[in-house]
Design a protein around this motif. Structure first.
Motif, PDB file in Angstrom:
ATOM      1  N   MET A   1      16.785  46.515  51.013  1.00  0.00           N
ATOM      2  CA  MET A   1      16.742  46.986  52.297  1.00  0.00           C
ATOM      3  C   MET A   1      15.527  47.535  52.546  1.00  0.00           C
ATOM      4  SD  MET A   1      18.742  50.502  50.994  1.00  0.00           S
ATOM      5  CE  MET A   1      19.123  51.378  52.486  1.00  0.00           C
ATOM      6  N   LEU A   2      15.113  48.184  53.715  1.00  0.00           N
ATOM      7  CA  LEU A   2      13.883  48.616  54.095  1.00  0.00           C
ATOM      8  C   LEU A   2      13.660  49.965  53.572  1.00  0.00           C
ATOM      9  CD1 LEU A   2      14.032  47.388  57.949  1.00  0.00           C
ATOM     10  CD2 LEU A   2      12.876  46.309  56.022  1.00  0.00           C
ATOM     11  N   ALA A   3      12.519  50.173  53.410  1.00  0.00           N
ATOM     12  CA  ALA A   3      12.096  51.461  53.042  1.00  0.00           C
ATOM     13  C   ALA A   3      12.459  52.547  53.903  1.00  0.00           C
ATOM     14  CB  ALA A   3      10.510  51.763  52.552  1.00  0.00           C
ATOM     15  N   SER A   4      12.370  52.186  55.400  1.00  0.00           N
ATOM     16  CA  SER A   4      12.495  53.129  56.210  1.00  0.00           C
ATOM     17  C   SER A   4      14.214  53.624  56.389  1.00  0.00           C
ATOM     18  CB  SER A   4      12.047  52.733  57.503  1.00  0.00           C
ATOM     19  OG  SER A   4      12.639  51.457  57.743  1.00  0.00           O
ATOM     20  N   THR A   5      14.848  52.866  55.864  1.00  0.00           N
ATOM     21  CA  THR A   5      16.412  52.974  55.871  1.00  0.00           C
ATOM     22  C   THR A   5      17.058  53.279  54.634  1.00  0.00           C
ATOM     23  OG1 THR A   5      16.844  50.643  55.335  1.00  0.00           O
ATOM     24  CG2 THR A   5      16.593  51.406  57.593  1.00  0.00           C
ATOM     25  N   LEU A   6      16.109  53.982  53.575  1.00  0.00           N
ATOM     26  CA  LEU A   6      16.627  54.337  52.411  1.00  0.00           C
ATOM     27  C   LEU A   6      17.595  55.832  52.445  1.00  0.00           C
ATOM     28  CD1 LEU A   6      13.887  54.081  49.573  1.00  0.00           C
ATOM     29  CD2 LEU A   6      15.911  52.855  49.841  1.00  0.00           C
ATOM     30  N   ASN A   7      18.574  55.782  51.870  1.00  0.00           N
ATOM     31  CA  ASN A   7      19.534  56.982  51.987  1.00  0.00           C
ATOM     32  C   ASN A   7      19.746  57.233  50.360  1.00  0.00           C
ATOM     33  OD1 ASN A   7      22.142  55.741  51.058  1.00  0.00           O
ATOM     34  ND2 ASN A   7      21.546  54.614  52.802  1.00  0.00           N
ATOM     35  N   SER A   8      20.166  58.736  50.250  1.00  0.00           N
ATOM     36  CA  SER A   8      20.573  59.192  49.059  1.00  0.00           C
ATOM     37  C   SER A   8      21.382  58.420  48.023  1.00  0.00           C
ATOM     38  CB  SER A   8      20.944  60.667  49.098  1.00  0.00           C
ATOM     39  OG  SER A   8      20.042  61.384  49.938  1.00  0.00           O
ATOM     40  N   TYR A   9      22.547  57.931  49.116  1.00  0.00           N
ATOM     41  CA  TYR A   9      23.564  57.159  48.177  1.00  0.00           C
ATOM     42  C   TYR A   9      23.116  55.924  47.350  1.00  0.00           C
ATOM     43  CZ  TYR A   9      27.838  54.402  47.185  1.00  0.00           C
ATOM     44  OH  TYR A   9      28.958  53.769  46.528  1.00  0.00           O
ATOM     45  N   LYS A  10      22.491  54.945  48.333  1.00  0.00           N
ATOM     46  CA  LYS A  10      21.880  53.872  47.804  1.00  0.00           C
ATOM     47  C   LYS A  10      20.988  54.070  46.486  1.00  0.00           C
ATOM     48  CE  LYS A  10      23.524  50.857  50.931  1.00  0.00           C
ATOM     49  NZ  LYS A  10      24.462  49.610  50.274  1.00  0.00           N
ATOM     50  N   VAL A  11      20.045  55.101  46.719  1.00  0.00           N
ATOM     51  CA  VAL A  11      19.124  55.328  45.555  1.00  0.00           C
ATOM     52  C   VAL A  11      19.900  55.976  44.259  1.00  0.00           C
ATOM     53  CG1 VAL A  11      17.075  56.678  44.882  1.00  0.00           C
ATOM     54  CG2 VAL A  11      17.193  55.832  47.057  1.00  0.00           C
ATOM     55  N   LEU A  12      20.654  56.658  44.358  1.00  0.00           N
ATOM     56  CA  LEU A  12      21.507  57.142  43.310  1.00  0.00           C
ATOM     57  C   LEU A  12      22.644  56.289  42.640  1.00  0.00           C
ATOM     58  CD1 LEU A  12      22.514  60.816  44.411  1.00  0.00           C
ATOM     59  CD2 LEU A  12      20.815  60.077  42.717  1.00  0.00           C
ATOM     60  N   ASN A  13      22.891  55.143  43.490  1.00  0.00           N
ATOM     61  CA  ASN A  13      23.964  54.126  43.167  1.00  0.00           C
ATOM     62  C   ASN A  13      23.270  53.148  42.219  1.00  0.00           C
ATOM     63  OD1 ASN A  13      26.727  53.195  43.239  1.00  0.00           O
ATOM     64  ND2 ASN A  13      26.025  51.553  44.468  1.00  0.00           N
ATOM     65  N   ALA A  14      21.725  52.850  42.612  1.00  0.00           N
ATOM     66  CA  ALA A  14      21.320  51.911  41.672  1.00  0.00           C
ATOM     67  C   ALA A  14      20.833  52.481  40.342  1.00  0.00           C
ATOM     68  CB  ALA A  14      20.221  51.413  42.672  1.00  0.00           C
ATOM     69  N   ASP A  15      20.743  51.400  39.461  1.00  0.00           N
ATOM     70  CA  ASP A  15      20.268  51.631  38.131  1.00  0.00           C
ATOM     71  C   ASP A  15      18.771  51.766  37.995  1.00  0.00           C
ATOM     72  OD1 ASP A  15      22.788  51.733  36.843  1.00  0.00           O
ATOM     73  OD2 ASP A  15      22.884  49.662  36.627  1.00  0.00           O
ATOM     74  N   VAL A  16      18.167  51.019  38.872  1.00  0.00           N
ATOM     75  CA  VAL A  16      16.718  50.771  38.916  1.00  0.00           C
ATOM     76  C   VAL A  16      16.180  50.566  40.449  1.00  0.00           C
ATOM     77  CG1 VAL A  16      14.558  49.464  38.514  1.00  0.00           C
ATOM     78  CG2 VAL A  16      16.612  49.580  37.068  1.00  0.00           C
ATOM     79  N   LEU A  17      15.288  51.455  40.773  1.00  0.00           N
ATOM     80  CA  LEU A  17      14.706  51.393  42.146  1.00  0.00           C
ATOM     81  C   LEU A  17      13.313  50.610  41.984  1.00  0.00           C
ATOM     82  CD1 LEU A  17      14.455  52.090  45.084  1.00  0.00           C
ATOM     83  CD2 LEU A  17      13.625  54.439  44.383  1.00  0.00           C
ATOM     84  N   VAL A  18      13.178  49.502  42.773  1.00  0.00           N
ATOM     85  CA  VAL A  18      11.858  48.737  42.907  1.00  0.00           C
ATOM     86  C   VAL A  18      11.177  48.851  44.199  1.00  0.00           C
ATOM     87  CG1 VAL A  18      10.852  46.745  42.640  1.00  0.00           C
ATOM     88  CG2 VAL A  18      12.795  47.022  41.087  1.00  0.00           C
ATOM     89  N   LEU A  19       9.928  49.569  44.239  1.00  0.00           N
ATOM     90  CA  LEU A  19       9.374  49.750  45.377  1.00  0.00           C
ATOM     91  C   LEU A  19       8.334  48.885  45.613  1.00  0.00           C
ATOM     92  CD1 LEU A  19       9.332  53.639  45.580  1.00  0.00           C
ATOM     93  CD2 LEU A  19      11.083  52.126  46.737  1.00  0.00           C
ATOM     94  N   THR A  20       7.689  48.364  46.778  1.00  0.00           N
ATOM     95  CA  THR A  20       6.645  47.642  46.724  1.00  0.00           C
ATOM     96  C   THR A  20       5.519  48.587  47.282  1.00  0.00           C
ATOM     97  OG1 THR A  20       6.638  47.113  49.190  1.00  0.00           O
ATOM     98  CG2 THR A  20       7.710  45.259  47.532  1.00  0.00           C
ATOM     99  N   GLU A  21       4.095  48.219  46.939  1.00  0.00           N
ATOM    100  CA  GLU A  21       3.103  49.172  47.332  1.00  0.00           C
ATOM    101  C   GLU A  21       3.269  50.019  48.890  1.00  0.00           C
ATOM    102  OE1 GLU A  21      -0.909  48.487  45.433  1.00  0.00           O
ATOM    103  OE2 GLU A  21      -0.023  46.597  45.586  1.00  0.00           O
ATOM    104  N   ASN A  22       3.411  49.013  49.734  1.00  0.00           N
ATOM    105  CA  ASN A  22       3.442  49.465  50.913  1.00  0.00           C
ATOM    106  C   ASN A  22       4.673  50.040  51.384  1.00  0.00           C
ATOM    107  OD1 ASN A  22       1.193  48.534  52.079  1.00  0.00           O
ATOM    108  ND2 ASN A  22       1.785  46.564  52.808  1.00  0.00           N
ATOM    109  N   ALA A  23       5.735  49.942  50.614  1.00  0.00           N
ATOM    110  CA  ALA A  23       7.023  50.573  50.774  1.00  0.00           C
ATOM    111  C   ALA A  23       6.776  52.127  50.483  1.00  0.00           C
ATOM    112  CB  ALA A  23       8.125  49.979  49.993  1.00  0.00           C
ATOM    113  N   VAL A  24       5.903  52.396  49.406  1.00  0.00           N
ATOM    114  CA  VAL A  24       5.509  53.565  48.820  1.00  0.00           C
ATOM    115  C   VAL A  24       4.903  54.313  50.156  1.00  0.00           C
ATOM    116  CG1 VAL A  24       4.219  55.267  47.233  1.00  0.00           C
ATOM    117  CG2 VAL A  24       5.439  52.876  46.566  1.00  0.00           C
ATOM    118  N   SER A  25       4.251  53.708  50.853  1.00  0.00           N
ATOM    119  CA  SER A  25       3.222  54.158  51.870  1.00  0.00           C
ATOM    120  C   SER A  25       4.281  54.575  53.140  1.00  0.00           C
ATOM    121  CB  SER A  25       2.483  53.534  52.216  1.00  0.00           C
ATOM    122  OG  SER A  25       1.418  53.059  51.476  1.00  0.00           O
ATOM    123  N   VAL A  26       5.334  53.886  53.237  1.00  0.00           N
ATOM    124  CA  VAL A  26       6.539  53.886  54.372  1.00  0.00           C
ATOM    125  C   VAL A  26       6.989  55.292  54.038  1.00  0.00           C
ATOM    126  CG1 VAL A  26       8.359  53.101  55.384  1.00  0.00           C
ATOM    127  CG2 VAL A  26       6.284  51.569  54.985  1.00  0.00           C
TER     128      VAL A  26
END
Length: 209
Positions: A177-202
């Protein structure tokens, strides 16, 4: 807080990315996480459940038995809730289950979810990448290189990348999914969160407003 940046082969690139302590290093607030997850789940409900009440059931309105003297309960027509095929008492009706949360509450919830991933050592930062063509095999190799294959994975991208999305679409326990649409449920539901460098900036740009 600095985190090493990996490439798609799982190798350290020698670069580091700085994660804002105001986003990835706060003390998580469990109550706002509960509210955010509750809102997300409520918003997924269609709210179309419906049962017929007494007035909506087809049938005669003739009174079947006399009011007194039968030895049984009082009842009128065959649409009575006491009888099989009758109307339901206080049954479900179509409704909207969604509810409002303040923007600051939702922002704090996302920060708390991201901070939990850092605390659990379940956050990986990779350099920005793409695939030449949509190939599920390439994405599987990517997860194996990061040593996260078999885990529930959430990959956040800075912008739309069709080849990456299509490569992961057929994989169970994998979400892109897009970094701009991240929500708490999706983050907590995942075992591992992988971010790209530009996603961190977003994410920094959205949550540090």
């Amino acid at each position: 807080m600095e985190v090493s940046v990996l490439n798609i082969k799982g190798e350290d690139t020698g670069r580091k990315v700085t994660l804002s302590d105001e986003i990835f290093g706060i003390e998580p607030n469990d109550h706002v996480l509960y509210l955010a997850v509750k809102q997300y789940m409520a918003n997924q409900r269609q709210g179309t459940a419906k049962s017929k009440e007494r007035s909506e059931v087809n049938g005669s309105t003739r009174k079947l038995i006399r009011q007194k003297g039968s030895g049984g309960a009082r009842r009128g027509d065959k649409k009575s809730p006491l009888l099989k095929g009758g109307g339901r008492v206080f049954g479900p009706v179509p409704r909207d289950y969604s509810f409002k949360l303040n923007r600051k509450v939702k922002t704090l919830a996302r920060k708390s979810a991201l901070s939990y991933k850092v605390k659990e050592d379940a956050l990986i930062v990779v350099e920005d990448f793409t695939f030449d063509a949509p190939k599920t095999k390439d994405f599987i190799n990517f997860t194996k290189n990061l040593k996260v294959d078999g885990k529930k994975l959430l990959l956040a991208l800075p912008d739309v990348n069709k080849n990456v999305y299509l490569s992961a679409r057929n994989l169970q326990r994998t979400d892109v999914m897009l970094a701009s649409t991240l929500n708490s449920y999706k983050v907590l539901n995942a075992d591992v969160l992988v971010l790209t460098e530009n996603a961190v900036s977003v994410i920094d740009g959205i949550l540090n407003k």
